[in-house]
Structure formats: C-alpha cells, structure tokens
Enzyme design. Structure first.
Site, PDB file in Angstrom:
ATOM      1  N   HIS A  57      59.962  16.807 -25.814  1.00  0.00           N
ATOM      2  CA  HIS A  57      59.600  18.182 -26.180  1.00  0.00           C
ATOM      3  C   HIS A  57      60.265  18.489 -27.513  1.00  0.00           C
ATOM      4  O   HIS A  57      61.286  17.884 -27.871  1.00  0.00           O
ATOM      5  CB  HIS A  57      60.108  19.195 -25.149  1.00  0.00           C
ATOM      6  CG  HIS A  57      59.496  19.067 -23.794  1.00  0.00           C
ATOM      7  ND1 HIS A  57      58.235  19.524 -23.497  1.00  0.00           N
ATOM      8  CD2 HIS A  57      59.980  18.539 -22.639  1.00  0.00           C
ATOM      9  CE1 HIS A  57      57.958  19.288 -22.221  1.00  0.00           C
ATOM     10  NE2 HIS A  57      59.000  18.686 -21.678  1.00  0.00           N
ATOM     11  N   ASN A 111      49.184  13.675 -17.403  1.00  0.00           N
ATOM     12  CA  ASN A 111      49.229  15.113 -17.684  1.00  0.00           C
ATOM     13  C   ASN A 111      49.301  15.393 -19.184  1.00  0.00           C
ATOM     14  O   ASN A 111      50.265  15.936 -19.711  1.00  0.00           O
ATOM     15  CB  ASN A 111      50.369  15.795 -16.923  1.00  0.00           C
ATOM     16  CG  ASN A 111      51.689  15.069 -17.029  1.00  0.00           C
ATOM     17  OD1 ASN A 111      51.743  13.877 -17.283  1.00  0.00           O
ATOM     18  ND2 ASN A 111      52.771  15.796 -16.825  1.00  0.00           N
ATOM     19  N   ASP A 162      60.757   8.043 -17.301  1.00  0.00           N
ATOM     20  CA  ASP A 162      60.082   9.345 -17.307  1.00  0.00           C
ATOM     21  C   ASP A 162      60.243   9.979 -18.695  1.00  0.00           C
ATOM     22  O   ASP A 162      60.485  11.182 -18.815  1.00  0.00           O
ATOM     23  CB  ASP A 162      60.616  10.261 -16.206  1.00  0.00           C
ATOM     24  CG  ASP A 162      59.752  11.495 -15.969  1.00  0.00           C
ATOM     25  OD1 ASP A 162      58.642  11.563 -16.531  1.00  0.00           O
ATOM     26  OD2 ASP A 162      60.191  12.397 -15.223  1.00  0.00           O
ATOM     27  N   HIS A 201      56.711   4.463 -16.433  1.00  0.00           N
ATOM     28  CA  HIS A 201      56.626   5.919 -16.297  1.00  0.00           C
ATOM     29  C   HIS A 201      57.014   6.591 -17.608  1.00  0.00           C
ATOM     30  O   HIS A 201      58.184   6.848 -17.880  1.00  0.00           O
ATOM     31  CB  HIS A 201      57.568   6.370 -15.181  1.00  0.00           C
ATOM     32  CG  HIS A 201      57.396   7.793 -14.777  1.00  0.00           C
ATOM     33  ND1 HIS A 201      57.872   8.285 -13.585  1.00  0.00           N
ATOM     34  CD2 HIS A 201      56.817   8.856 -15.389  1.00  0.00           C
ATOM     35  CE1 HIS A 201      57.597   9.569 -13.474  1.00  0.00           C
ATOM     36  NE2 HIS A 201      56.948   9.938 -14.582  1.00  0.00           N
TER      37      HIS A 201
END
Length: 446
Positions: free
Chosen positions: A316, A99, A312, A65
C-alpha cells in the site's frame, strides 16, 4: 550456453553438500557433489562460471501468496516493480491473488492477468482464480495445468469477495477441481468486535487493538469451518496465513496431507507488541497475534503443521497506512525480505536450513503439483537462488524495490544477502541489479 554454479554449498532434498550445478539453457543437467567440474567442460563449448564459493545454493523460492495489485491498483504496485523485488529477494515464482480491479473471478479477467505478466513479470508467474457467491459454474472451465488453485475469502480481507453463505461454501468445497486456498476469519465475530471497540474508543480504535478485533476466536471459528467442509467433501485445502496457536491444533502434522497450512513471514517475525514501534506498518489481516502465538507458529515450522512459508506480500502507499483499526489499510510489502528474514530464524535456531528449503521451495512445488520446479534436479528448470552468509546490509528506502518504497523492515540489518537469482537458467538478479529486460515464464501444474 552452459552455466556452471561452482563451489557453493548446495541445499536440496534434505541434504547439504559442497558441489556444483551444471545448467544448459533453461535446465539443470547435472548436480555434482565435490569440487571437480573439469570433466564436464567440453573444448570449444561456450560456458560461464558463477563462483558460489562461500555461498549456499538453494532451489528458487516459490511464494504461493502475493498481491501484486495489477490490474487496477497500480499506484501501489505492479507486476514489473514487484517481480523486481521478488528477484532481489531470491523468489523465482509467485502465485498472485484475485482481489485486484477487476477481480480475477471470470475467465476473461484471469486471461488478462496472464497477458500482463507475459509482458511485465521478471520471474515466473501464475494466478489464483477467485471464488464468489455466484461463479462456481466457471470452475470446470479452468485450465488445471495453468492455475494453482481457487482462493476463497471466508472472511473478506481486501475487496468485496466475502463468501460466507453456507450453501455456497458447501458447493465450492464440493465442486472445486483445484486446491482451495482459504482466508479464514469469521466476519460476524469481527464485525461485532469492531462495533464494541468503536463504541468504547471512537470511530478508529488504536491499531494496537487490531488483534483483539480480528481475534483468535474469529480465526479459529472460520478455520474450523473450512476443515469441516474439507473433510466432508475430501477437498484439497490449503489454509492461508495461519496466525494462532489454537488453529495449529486443527492442522494434521503431515505436509503430504490433503489439509495443509501456510504461515507468513510477518506472523513469524513480529508479535502484537511490535505495533508499539511499527504501528499500522504491520497491520495485516489476519492480525499479527501475541508473542506466544508467534512462538507456536515457529514451532509449527519444524513439527510439520506448517507446510509452506509465504509472504502475503501486499503493498500500500504509506499514506494509506495511516490511522488505526478502521482507517489504516491492512497489508505490507515483504517479498524482497522473506528469504533473508527466514535465514535469520535459521541463525536463531528456530529451524534448519534444510527445513527452510522444504517450506519455501519443495513443499509449494509438491502441494500444488508444479511441473519441473522447486528442486535442484537434472531435467528441472534452473530456478536457483544463491545466498551469502555473514554479509550484513541494512534495509532502507534506497534499496527497497517495491513500488511503494517502504517496508516494516526498514532499519533492520540482515546478516544474509541474496547474491544471485537465476530464473530458467537466466541471471535475473546479480550484483544488486535486476535484469528488467528478462521476462519469466508461466508456471504449469499437474
């Protein structure tokens, strides 16, 4: 070329013993218990020895992930930078989420990612296909040997991929030819909570309220719905980033079950109280919950309710992490520190080293039916991670390899160090350096 990883403590398939691995080319050919390797050294044969004395030799870590952000979001991260971070963290294989921009929701966009990885990824790779409200007709066209599964955002996290129409979800769970990985948060509950908190606290409520907005109830309601659909259609379901004790009660305590759960390092390492110190740096979806929930998740590592530990990993830019519940981006870079963080939990007595290997290598390989990876077995690809205990180092911007160049782990001193990462028999990370000329391989399944 024959490579011998000599004299380390091998941890594999529930056993821990001093021994050596013999690798020829890309594959393991022998796993020798004990210290005698002279018998396998043939006169005149080229060979190299990696001295693993004092180290632990593990199967390469598989992260099921990650969000490596390519294509379309490469100011934050890309396959080159994040696969370097993976290699430095002992991760030899990753499954990337859909995504991105464009989203991985068509066969063409899926193929684009494979082409990019074949040029840029320094470790092994594959990609989830993303479900939408109108692309189930493409499911039967997917190559089940190349793709680990289909990702369903039952609560939209990043990007416009929310699937919450009842008839569509029913069709996805009924028709999927691959395992479904679900992001489970109830969007209606979250939206109602956000409206209430904005009315009381303004347009950008403090980040410490994030666990109350993306609440236990929102997670539980969505996870319960996913399990209901999986039971109805006998779907192979893998629930991503479980974050609450209440959800754990829904999960069968059997890692071989058709319904399994993943926990992330962030939810196992932090609690909501850490927002006081780290602010939005640990803002993720689903939110990091209470200390009690964190302890319950840790217990789930050993009782079988958690089958996989992943990251995960979601970089950013640091300026995008400013603000509160509404404005700060959700997600954090963790792949470089996942293994050493979990080894810290081993030192704390939370889980055993053998169980860590199950959760981070064996089980991802089993649950997604990976071919020839996840175990130190003769004939398997030589994905190997060598770690050294009692070798303290401190995370700083100088040693973070993710493109965003920050981490919630900054300032933390780990006692374990990744010494060497071998990917397909090649030392892709060694002595603190990533071999950026090396390119990993596409993973295969079933």
């Amino acid at each position: 070329m024959t490579t011998i990883i000599q004299g380390g403590t091998i941890v594999n398939e529930g056993r821990t013993f001093v021994g050596s691995l013999v690798i020829e080319g890309e594959r393991i050919v022998k796993c020798i218990e004990g210290t005698d390797t002279d018998a396998i050294l043939l006169p005149g044969q080229p060979w190299r020895v990696i001295d693993a004395a004092g180290c632990f030799v593990l199967p390469g870590i598989i992260d099921d992930h990650v969000h490596f952000r390519e294509p379309g979001l490469t100011a934050k991260a890309d396959m080159d930078s994040e696969s370097c971070a993976a290699a430095a963290g002992g991760v030899t294989s990753f499954f990337d989420m859909p995504n991105t921009v464009p989203q991985t929701t068509t066969l063409e966009n899926l193929e684009q990612k494979f082409q990019l990885a074949a040029l840029k990824s320094h470790v092994n790779y594959s990609f989830f296909f993303g479900a939408t409200n109108d692309n189930t007709s493409q499911f039967d066209l997917l190559d089940v040997h190349r793709v680990p599964g289909i990702k369903v955002f039952m609560g939209s996290s990043t990007g416009n991929m929310l699937v919450d129409r009842g008839e569509v979800l029913d069709r996805i769970f009924r028709d999927s030819p691959l395992p479904l990985m679900t992001h489970c948060e109830d969007t209606a509950i979250i939206n109602a909570n956000m409206a209430r908190f904005k009315e009381q606290f303004g347009d950008d409520p403090d980040v410490r309220m994030h666990p109350q907005i993306r609440s236990v109830e929102a997670c539980y309601a969505s996870t319960a719905k996913a399990l209901e659909l999986a039971v109805k259609h006998s779907t192979r379901l893998h629930i991503a980033h479980i974050s609450t004790e209440k959800e754990l009660y829904l999960i069968p305590a059997d890692s071989q079950n058709t319904i399994t759960a993943e926990a992330t390092v962030g939810h196992l390492f932090f609690s909501d109280a850490d927002h006081d110190k780290l602010g939005a740096r640990i803002k993720v979806n689903p939110a990091i919950k209470s200390y009690h929930d964190m302890l319950a998740l840790r217990q789930g590592l050993m009782d079988g309710r958690i089958s996989v530990v992943a990251t995960d990993h979601a970089p950013h830019l640091l300026e995008q992490k400013q603000g509160g519940c509404a404005r700060a981006a959700s997600g954090m870079p963790m792949i470089q520190f996942s293994l050493v963080a979990m080894l810290e939990l081993v030192d704390m007595g939370v889980l055993t080293l053998e169980r860590l290997v199950e959760l981070m290598a064996h089980n991802p390989a089993r649950l997604f039916e990976m071919r020839e990876r996840g175990f130190l077995r003769p004939g398997y690809k030589a994905d190997v991670t060598i770690v050294r205990p009692n070798s303290p180092w401190t995370v700083s911007t100088d040693n973070i390899l993710s493109k965003c160049r920050w981490s919630p782990m900054e300032g933390h001193t780990f006692q374990w160090r990744v010494e060497t990462t071998l990917c397909n028999g090649h030392p892709v990370y060694q002595h603190g350096v990533v071999d950026r000329d090396y390119i990993g391989q596409p993973l295969s399944f079933r």
